[in-house]
Design a protein around this motif. Structure first.
Motif, PDB file in Angstrom:
ATOM      1  N   TYR A  41       0.835  -1.197   0.000  1.00  0.00           N
ATOM      2  CA  TYR A  41       0.000   0.000   0.000  1.00  0.00           C
ATOM      3  C   TYR A  41       0.875   1.254   0.000  1.00  0.00           C
ATOM      4  CZ  TYR A  41      -3.829   3.155   1.078  1.00  0.00           C
ATOM      5  OH  TYR A  41      -4.742   4.188   1.025  1.00  0.00           O
ATOM      6  N   GLU A  42       1.972   1.193   0.739  1.00  0.00           N
ATOM      7  CA  GLU A  42       2.908   2.325   0.744  1.00  0.00           C
ATOM      8  C   GLU A  42       3.505   2.537  -0.647  1.00  0.00           C
ATOM      9  OE1 GLU A  42       6.797   4.075   3.117  1.00  0.00           O
ATOM     10  OE2 GLU A  42       6.296   1.956   3.343  1.00  0.00           O
ATOM     11  N   THR A  70       0.705   4.185  -2.751  1.00  0.00           N
ATOM     12  CA  THR A  70       0.125   5.478  -2.371  1.00  0.00           C
ATOM     13  C   THR A  70       1.080   6.420  -1.651  1.00  0.00           C
ATOM     14  OG1 THR A  70      -0.630   4.734  -0.201  1.00  0.00           O
ATOM     15  CG2 THR A  70      -2.121   4.366  -2.080  1.00  0.00           C
ATOM     16  N   THR A 111       1.518   6.179   1.549  1.00  0.00           N
ATOM     17  CA  THR A 111       1.070   6.141   2.942  1.00  0.00           C
ATOM     18  C   THR A 111       1.829   5.047   3.674  1.00  0.00           C
ATOM     19  OG1 THR A 111      -1.129   6.877   2.282  1.00  0.00           O
ATOM     20  CG2 THR A 111      -0.938   5.853   4.449  1.00  0.00           C
ATOM     21  N   VAL A 129      -7.720  -1.792  -0.092  1.00  0.00           N
ATOM     22  CA  VAL A 129      -7.486  -0.684  -1.021  1.00  0.00           C
ATOM     23  C   VAL A 129      -8.794   0.011  -1.388  1.00  0.00           C
ATOM     24  CG1 VAL A 129      -6.567  -0.050  -3.289  1.00  0.00           C
ATOM     25  CG2 VAL A 129      -5.409  -1.788  -1.922  1.00  0.00           C
ATOM     26  N   ASP A 153      -9.673   3.862  -0.432  1.00  0.00           N
ATOM     27  CA  ASP A 153     -10.014   4.840  -1.474  1.00  0.00           C
ATOM     28  C   ASP A 153     -11.338   5.537  -1.161  1.00  0.00           C
ATOM     29  OD1 ASP A 153      -7.728   4.462  -2.955  1.00  0.00           O
ATOM     30  OD2 ASP A 153      -8.670   3.191  -4.464  1.00  0.00           O
ATOM     31  N   ILE A 178     -10.652   8.109   1.455  1.00  0.00           N
ATOM     32  CA  ILE A 178      -9.971   9.270   0.879  1.00  0.00           C
ATOM     33  C   ILE A 178     -10.976  10.151   0.142  1.00  0.00           C
ATOM     34  CG2 ILE A 178      -8.293  10.009  -0.867  1.00  0.00           C
ATOM     35  CD1 ILE A 178      -6.663   7.460  -0.002  1.00  0.00           C
TER      36      ILE A 178
END
Length: 85
Positions: A30-31, A34, A36, A67, A71, A74
């Motif tokens: 994930y990092e 994105t 993050t 994910v 999203d 976000i």
């Protein structure tokens, strides 16, 4: 009489690509996707911003992120900020 070329049969075959879009990925992946960090994910869990089983999960001591749900979160943050202006 026609000459049969077995290589020609294989050359004409279309290439098949399979794309997999997993719903859950390791926090490290994930990092990569994105930016993050896993620490940021842990902080969101600690603050109750992201819920275990919805946005993230710890399985066998490994941190995963959903994910699709991340999203959605976000997008909700973006729409809240737009309403504030």
């Amino acid at each position: 009489m026609k000459h049969h070329d077995p290589a020609a049969k294989h050359a004409a075959a279309p290439e098949v690509r399979i794309t997999i879009e997993p719903e859950w990925v390791l926090a490290s992946k994930y990092e990569e996707l994105t930016g993050t960090t896993p620490n940021a994910v842990h902080q969101r869990r600690k603050e109750g911003v992201w819920l275990d089983g919805t946005h993230c999960a710890v399985i066998a001591r490994r941190l995963y992120v959903n994910v699709k749900e991340a999203d959605k979160w976000i997008r909700s943050q973006v729409s809240q900020r737009q309403r504030a202006y």
